[in-house]
Design a protein around this motif. Structure first.
Motif, short mmCIF file in Angstrom:
data_model
loop_
_atom_site.label_atom_id
_atom_site.label_comp_id
_atom_site.label_asym_id
_atom_site.label_seq_id
_atom_site.Cartn_x
_atom_site.Cartn_y
_atom_site.Cartn_z
N UNK A 58 7.44 9.92 2.97
CA UNK A 58 6.64 10.13 1.75
C UNK A 58 5.95 8.85 1.29
N UNK A 59 6.49 7.70 1.68
CA UNK A 59 5.83 6.42 1.35
C UNK A 59 4.58 6.20 2.18
N UNK A 60 4.52 6.80 3.37
CA UNK A 60 3.35 6.56 4.23
C UNK A 60 2.40 7.76 4.28
N UNK A 61 2.87 8.94 3.84
CA UNK A 61 2.01 10.12 3.82
C UNK A 61 2.21 10.87 2.50
N UNK A 62 1.16 10.93 1.71
CA UNK A 62 1.24 11.64 0.41
C UNK A 62 0.55 12.99 0.55
N UNK A 96 9.07 2.11 6.45
CA UNK A 96 9.27 1.03 5.47
C UNK A 96 10.69 0.48 5.34
N UNK A 97 11.71 1.29 5.55
CA UNK A 97 13.08 0.78 5.36
C UNK A 97 13.71 0.28 6.66
N UNK A 104 0.81 -1.23 0.00
CA UNK A 104 0.00 0.00 0.00
C UNK A 104 0.84 1.27 0.00
N UNK A 105 2.15 1.14 0.09
CA UNK A 105 3.02 2.32 0.20
C UNK A 105 2.94 3.19 -1.05
N UNK A 106 3.05 4.51 -0.85
CA UNK A 106 3.05 5.44 -1.98
C UNK A 106 4.40 5.34 -2.71
N UNK A 107 4.40 5.36 -4.04
CA UNK A 107 5.68 5.34 -4.77
C UNK A 107 6.42 6.67 -4.60
N UNK A 152 16.84 8.88 3.40
CA UNK A 152 16.08 7.63 3.57
C UNK A 152 14.83 7.90 4.39
N UNK A 153 14.95 8.80 5.38
CA UNK A 153 13.81 9.13 6.21
C UNK A 153 12.77 9.95 5.45
#
Length: 575
Positions: free
Chosen positions: A219-223, A396-397, A10-13, A213-214
């Motif tokens: 940005x992957x969890x909040x767009x 995510x990472x 579900x992560x944002x690209x 990386x942070x």
């Protein structure tokens, strides 16, 4: 058990970046003439937009001139109010000049001088309000920045504007030393002094990879939306503000406006058309409280409660009527507020749900300076309402574990990922205490539920241990006490009973005098306030196990000593 982010599908690209220099360059190419920053050239004036193209040009010019002055590979400090010049100086230093040393503007003259010496700084950027302090600092280069530039003549050779002009001339004559410089993403580029609540300041060594990386993980969890604008209100030297707010906004092509001070927040939000506010719990709890107090004073509290019920019903059938139902609430915050981001300390789940009920989304995160900063966050594609007491899932990472658990599953939070610091500057022993086999030992306590969501219960150093071996978490008791409306804020700690030798729970309280005086006549008499609070705490004690009950109450009339992110410094407040 090792926990990873459970929402991989579900992560944002996001676009991949390895350095902050790459962030600035790619944002210029993608977003071009969109506003990156909104600033004022004079206090009370209109906001002026600075686009992504100008931002990169200013960074390149300043970086080029700093290299010309012989400052390559040196530590350079930055101190002052939140402003465009502060951020450009930060970017220029880390993107090819040397190591940036962001300083807390609330520190004393002696502390500032000590930290500059500890980091070995050869230069310092400072806003003009620090001119009288910095004039006594023995350092080769001092560069003055003006938050408001219209009323100032830039006749100093060392003024920020003149450095930019000199750098532009060098670039126009073909100087590309800064622009073409390639960076090692793993090289130390930031020295950040922690504002620890229990320990001496340590300089956290961070690299570009830690930060980028942070930014990508956030940005992957909040767009964000294309037209989002954040109002910058937290101390700019802190990673929570610089990474989570400013750099993440720039990465996603959104703008950042600088405020003129806390009393101008609402005015500045309206002027900048800000839609996002990144803050600490104290700010948002105060905002939430004011919304309902104003509604009660205007006789609209029941109407607001009805609007909340209607909004919930409409949401079920996919209708978004927030802007109409809560227009008066939105108007209080400039008309466009849609999104709040909280961190740095615990916040009441009631406040989070309260904002959601009013149609204002809230994201919560947990992190430390040592992790640049985010370790976990609440993704925007999950049910954050029912999980309001949690600080979310691991980024995510990264990976997370709970170690040394007690019978309730509570233990120390440890983490590993690309955002973990390289260590403490010139403190190998302190580094070895927290970095073990690739894992960072946070010193924070918590548990992870069956869905992989983290809940913070307190700091390891703050735990009160009774003679019978029972563990009491001050933060848990403080959460209970926060439900008493007559308490403005409090600090729970352990105190030994001289007669029995037992460790008992004690609390210092700053009363909510405004509310007490509203409800009780002559309640400003200390003895009456003490009796009122003691009776309320006695009621609360009935719902607590015997060993957790508050036995000693101290009324405090002075402010608690706090960090710049409004955490109470426990050691400095003990009586």
């Amino acid at each position: 058990m090792i926990y990873e982010n459970p929402y991989a599908d579900k992560l944002h690209p996001v676009r991949e970046i390895e350095t902050i220099k790459e962030l600035i360059a790619t944002s210029k190419e993608i977003f071009g003439k969109k506003p990156a920053f909104l600033l004022k050239e004079e206090k009370g004036g209109d906001y002026k937009e600075v686009n992504f193209i100008t931002l990169k040009d200013d960074i390149d010019a300043l970086g080029t001139q700093l290299i010309e002055l012989g400052l390559q590979d040196t530590p350079i400090a930055v101190i002052g109010e939140n402003c465009y010049q502060w951020m450009v100086s930060y970017f220029a230093i880390v993107n090819g000049v040397g190591k940036v040393v962001p300083l807390d503007k609330e520190q004393s003259k002696e502390e500032i001088f000590n930290l500059v010496a500890t980091a070995g700084c050869k230069a310092i950027f400072f806003t003009s309000s620090y001119k009288n302090i910095i004039k006594d600092l023995d350092i080769p280069f001092k560069f003055q920045m003006e938050v408001y530039t219209k009323r100032h003549q830039h006749d100093l050779d060392t003024s920020w504007e003149n450095l930019i002009d000199a750098g532009r001339k060098l670039i126009s004559h073909g100087d590309r030393r800064f622009i073409d410089m390639e960076l090692d993403p793993m090289e130390v580029r930031m020295l950040l002094f922690t504002s620890g609540t229990t320990d001496v300041p340590k300089a956290v060594m961070l690299c570009h990879k830690n930060i980028t990386s942070n930014i990508m993980d956030i940005s992957r969890i909040v767009k964000l939306k294309e037209d989002d604008i954040a109002l910058s209100i937290l101390p700019i030297h802190h990673t929570f503000e610089s990474t989570v707010c400013i750099m993440t906004m720039l990465f996603q092509g959104c703008g950042v406006a600088f405020y003129e001070g806390l009393k101008y927040v609402t005015k500045n939000m309206a002027e900048a058309r800000a839609s996002i506010l990144v803050g600490v719990p104290l700010i948002f709890e105060s905002m939430h409280d004011k919304i309902w107090k104003q509604a009660e004073k205007m006789g609209k509290a029941k109407a607001l409660q009805t609007a909340i019920k209607i909004n919930k019903a409409l949401k079920v059938v996919g209708i978004d009527a927030r802007k109409k139902l809560f227009k008066s609430v939105y108007d209080n915050f400039g008309g466009r507020l849609r999104f709040l981001v909280t961190g740095a300390a615990a916040i009441s789940p009631t406040v989070i749900r309260g904002f959601f009920d009013l149609g204002i989304e809230m994201v919560q995160g947990y992190g430390l300076t040592e992790t640049a900063p985010l370790i976990s966050g609440t993704p925007d594609f999950t049910d954050r309402y029912t999980k309001a007491g949690s600080v979310g899932t691991v980024v995510p990472s990264g990976q997370m574990q709970i170690v040394d658990k007690n019978e309730d599953g509570i233990g120390e939070i440890i983490y590993r990922g690309p955002n973990v610091m390289l260590g403490y500057y010139n403190m190998p022993e302190k580094t070895a205490e927290v970095l073990k086999d690739g894992w960072f030992y946070s010193g924070d306590l918590g548990f992870i539920d069956e869905n992989g969501w983290l809940y913070i219960t307190g700091r390891k150093k703050n735990v009160i241990v009774t003679k019978t071996g029972k563990n009491i978490y001050p933060e848990e008791i403080e959460d209970y006490l926060a439900k008493i409306p007559y308490i403005h804020e409090c600090m729970v700690y352990g105190e030994d009973n001289e007669e029995t030798g037992e460790t008992m729970v004690a609390v210092q309280i700053r009363p909510n005098y405004e509310l007490i005086e509203e409800e009780f006549s002559n309640a400003n008499v200390q003895e009456k306030v003490y009796k009122l609070l003691k009776s309320k705490i006695a009621d609360l004690n009935q719902n607590l196990p015997n060993y957790k009950r508050v036995r000693h109450v101290v009324i405090r009339n002075s402010e608690f000593v706090k960090t710049t992110t409004q955490k109470i410094k426990r050691q400095e407040n003990k009586l």
